[in-house]
Design a protein around this motif. Structure first.
Motif, short mmCIF file in Angstrom:
data_model
loop_
_atom_site.label_atom_id
_atom_site.label_comp_id
_atom_site.label_asym_id
_atom_site.label_seq_id
_atom_site.Cartn_x
_atom_site.Cartn_y
_atom_site.Cartn_z
N LEU A 1 0.84 -1.19 0.00
CA LEU A 1 0.00 0.00 0.00
C LEU A 1 0.87 1.24 0.00
CD1 LEU A 1 -2.83 -0.95 2.54
CD2 LEU A 1 -2.86 -1.07 0.05
N THR A 2 0.49 2.22 -0.80
CA THR A 2 1.30 3.44 -0.92
C THR A 2 0.80 4.56 0.00
OG1 THR A 2 -0.08 4.15 -2.78
CG2 THR A 2 1.92 2.90 -3.29
N VAL A 3 -0.40 4.42 0.57
CA VAL A 3 -0.91 5.45 1.47
C VAL A 3 -0.25 5.32 2.83
CG1 VAL A 3 -3.12 5.56 0.27
CG2 VAL A 3 -2.84 4.00 2.21
N PRO A 4 -0.18 6.41 3.60
CA PRO A 4 0.39 6.32 4.95
C PRO A 4 -0.38 5.31 5.80
CG PRO A 4 0.12 8.61 4.29
CD PRO A 4 -0.59 7.79 3.25
N PRO A 5 0.27 4.68 6.79
CA PRO A 5 -0.38 3.64 7.61
C PRO A 5 -1.67 4.11 8.28
CG PRO A 5 1.97 3.66 7.99
CD PRO A 5 1.68 4.85 7.14
N GLY A 6 -1.73 5.36 8.69
CA GLY A 6 -2.92 5.85 9.38
C GLY A 6 -4.02 6.30 8.45
N ALA A 7 -3.77 6.20 7.13
CA ALA A 7 -4.76 6.68 6.16
C ALA A 7 -5.65 5.58 5.60
CB ALA A 7 -4.05 7.41 5.01
N THR A 8 -5.35 4.32 5.89
CA THR A 8 -6.23 3.25 5.43
C THR A 8 -7.58 3.38 6.13
OG1 THR A 8 -5.34 1.80 7.13
CG2 THR A 8 -4.35 1.64 4.94
N ARG A 9 -8.61 2.83 5.53
CA ARG A 9 -9.96 3.02 6.06
C ARG A 9 -10.08 2.53 7.50
NH1 ARG A 9 -14.96 0.95 2.57
NH2 ARG A 9 -14.09 2.62 1.25
N GLY A 10 -9.55 1.34 7.77
CA GLY A 10 -9.68 0.80 9.12
C GLY A 10 -8.87 1.55 10.15
N ASN A 11 -7.58 1.79 9.86
CA ASN A 11 -6.74 2.52 10.81
C ASN A 11 -7.26 3.92 11.04
OD1 ASN A 11 -4.74 0.72 11.68
ND2 ASN A 11 -3.53 0.99 9.82
N SER A 12 -7.76 4.56 9.99
CA SER A 12 -8.30 5.91 10.14
C SER A 12 -9.47 5.92 11.12
CB SER A 12 -8.75 6.44 8.77
OG SER A 12 -9.34 7.71 8.91
N ALA A 13 -10.35 4.91 11.01
CA ALA A 13 -11.51 4.84 11.91
C ALA A 13 -11.08 4.58 13.35
CB ALA A 13 -12.47 3.75 11.43
N LEU A 14 -10.09 3.69 13.53
CA LEU A 14 -9.65 3.36 14.90
C LEU A 14 -8.87 4.50 15.53
CD1 LEU A 14 -8.74 -0.44 14.70
CD2 LEU A 14 -10.80 0.64 15.63
N LEU A 15 -8.05 5.20 14.75
CA LEU A 15 -7.32 6.34 15.30
C LEU A 15 -8.27 7.47 15.67
CD1 LEU A 15 -4.21 6.37 12.94
CD2 LEU A 15 -4.26 5.74 15.36
N GLU A 16 -9.31 7.64 14.87
CA GLU A 16 -10.35 8.62 15.20
C GLU A 16 -11.04 8.23 16.51
OE1 GLU A 16 -14.49 8.21 13.60
OE2 GLU A 16 -13.79 9.87 12.34
N ALA A 17 -11.38 6.93 16.64
CA ALA A 17 -12.02 6.46 17.86
C ALA A 17 -11.09 6.60 19.05
CB ALA A 17 -12.44 5.00 17.69
N PHE A 18 -9.80 6.29 18.86
CA PHE A 18 -8.82 6.37 19.94
C PHE A 18 -8.73 7.79 20.50
CE2 PHE A 18 -4.17 7.02 20.94
CZ PHE A 18 -4.22 6.43 22.20
N ALA A 19 -8.75 8.79 19.61
CA ALA A 19 -8.64 10.18 20.06
C ALA A 19 -9.80 10.54 20.99
CB ALA A 19 -8.61 11.11 18.85
N ILE A 20 -11.01 10.07 20.66
CA ILE A 20 -12.16 10.40 21.52
C ILE A 20 -12.18 9.52 22.77
CG2 ILE A 20 -14.66 10.74 21.57
CD1 ILE A 20 -14.63 11.00 18.58
#
Length: 401
Positions: free
Chosen positions: A70-89
């Protein structure tokens, strides 16, 4: 189970499945994130990581969805993005912000009828405690790639019989309800977490061992009952003469162990000095002949106020005396703290706990069977019979008798 009439169905097609955000009256919120782990894929080129599901201790270590190539940053994939968003809250400092937090609903594939996949089980409700970037090996050529891994705390659902009402998720999907309004249908532990934050997780975390503990209030006798009066009488009789209480404890321990259908041999009481932390010694015989064995029983007696608690440290001191093939018995007029019980269960201490409630029940049974229900006469008989059993022998000598 996850169908909401009139709304898109919540799916488990991917490892990380986010339900679409809702523009609520207060702020936009994500109703939930559904996580699925497929153990049968672990270690493969497609899924090189191994998720950890420690349900007994309320901990899950779950890997994100970044992969080799994958060429996108690790935190930009759909799943990681959702979990990092959840983690922040999930790390938010105020109850108002935590009310918006997306609950994590965790599932894993389990074998069924000889097939390793195709069937999932619900594993609990989670909150992300920690997110970490890690370097992994993956792909057919075993090249390195960067991914995220999440440490998730499973919260206690005992009050809901280990279930989560999908009505709560439906409420979170209702654009007319504020986030605080949706909390009314949330599990009790989730509401507590929203109110108090991550500092409350140690007491809210799912612990299977808790199911094997007894609340302090359930160990106590109701004030004013005849049983409570008898227990207070026993305490006052031996307060200031606590060495004499050891004979009572030894007799009650023998009755409890024999009551489970085992063959128990009473040994002796130890002397006041040089007892090495043991108050009485016995032997438990299991089986017979070549199919049998004997265990040394090391007993501790503690005469304390009926409203007092025995701590984990006090039990640990008895356990420290036990050798291989020995078990302990702790007898008290008080009760055992839940922390002490939890430590005993989690560390698998080979020890029997007899609290004041059980003590008086057994004593009354002995008095009924042998002394016409005269409890004082029963106690004095036990004390007189024990005078010749006080000695200073090594516990393992009981195996030779």
């Amino acid at each position: 189970m996850t169908h909401s009439p009139g709304l898109a169905r919540a799916l488990l097609e991917a490892g990380i499945n986010s339900i679409a955000e809702v523009p609520g009256p207060d702020r936009t919120r994500r109703p939930a994130v559904l996580l699925r782990s497929s153990p049968w894929k672990a270690g493969s080129a497609q899924t090189p990581w191994h998720d950890v599901f420690d349900l007994d201790n309320g901990h899950i270590r779950y890997y994100g969805d970044h992969k080799v190539g994958l060429t996108v940053p690790p935190g930009a994939t759909r799943g990681n993005s959702a979990l990092l968003e959840a983690f922040a809250i999930h790390q938010a400092p105020t109850p108002e912000e935590r009310a918006l937090a997306a609950p994590l609903l965790l599932f894993r594939s389990v074998p069924r009828r000889g097939k390793p996949k195709g069937h999932v089980e619900f594993c609990g409700l989670g909150i992300i405690e920690r997110a970490e970037r890690v370097v992994q090996w993956g792909g057919r050529e075993h090249t390195t790639f960067v991914n995220y891994v999440y440490d998730i705390a499973l919260i206690d659902l005992t009050a809901e019989s280990d279930a989560v009402s999908w009505g709560w998720i439906d409420a979170r999907r209702d654009a007319l309800l504020t986030s605080p309004q949706t909390l009314a249908s949330a599990p009790q532990a989730w509401q507590e977490w929203v109110k108090h934050g991550n500092s409350s997780l140690p007491r809210l975390r799912r612990r299977v061992a808790k199911a094997r503990t007894t609340k302090v209030k359930d160990q106590r006798l109701m004030i004013g009952t005849s049983e409570a009066t008898d227990l207070e009488t026993v305490y006052r009789r031996f307060d200031g003469h606590k060495h004499d209480f050891e004979a009572i404890a030894a007799t009650v321990a023998a009755r409890v162990l024999r009551g489970s259908g085992q063959h128990y041999i009473e040994g002796w009481l130890t002397r006041r000095s040089g007892d090495g932390g043991a108050d009485f010694v016995g032997r438990l015989d299991l089986g017979s002949g070549l199919a049998g064995t004997s265990l040394v029983v090391l007993g501790q007696a503690k005469c304390i106020r009926p409203d007092s608690l025995v701590s984990a440290e006090q039990i640990a001191r008895v356990v420290a005396r036990l050798r291989r093939g020995w078990i302990g018995v702790y007898v008290t007029t008080g009760a055992y703290s839940e922390a002490a019980q939890l430590e005993m269960v989690e560390d698998q201490y080979p020890i029997v706990l007899i609290n004041g409630r059980d003590l008086i029940s057994e004593l009354r049974g002995i008095a009924r069977d042998d002394h016409g229900s005269d409890l004082p006469a029963c106690i004095e008989h036990i004390l007189s019979a024990s005078e010749k059993t006080v000695t200073n022998r090594r516990p393992e000598e009981i195996l030779l008798e």
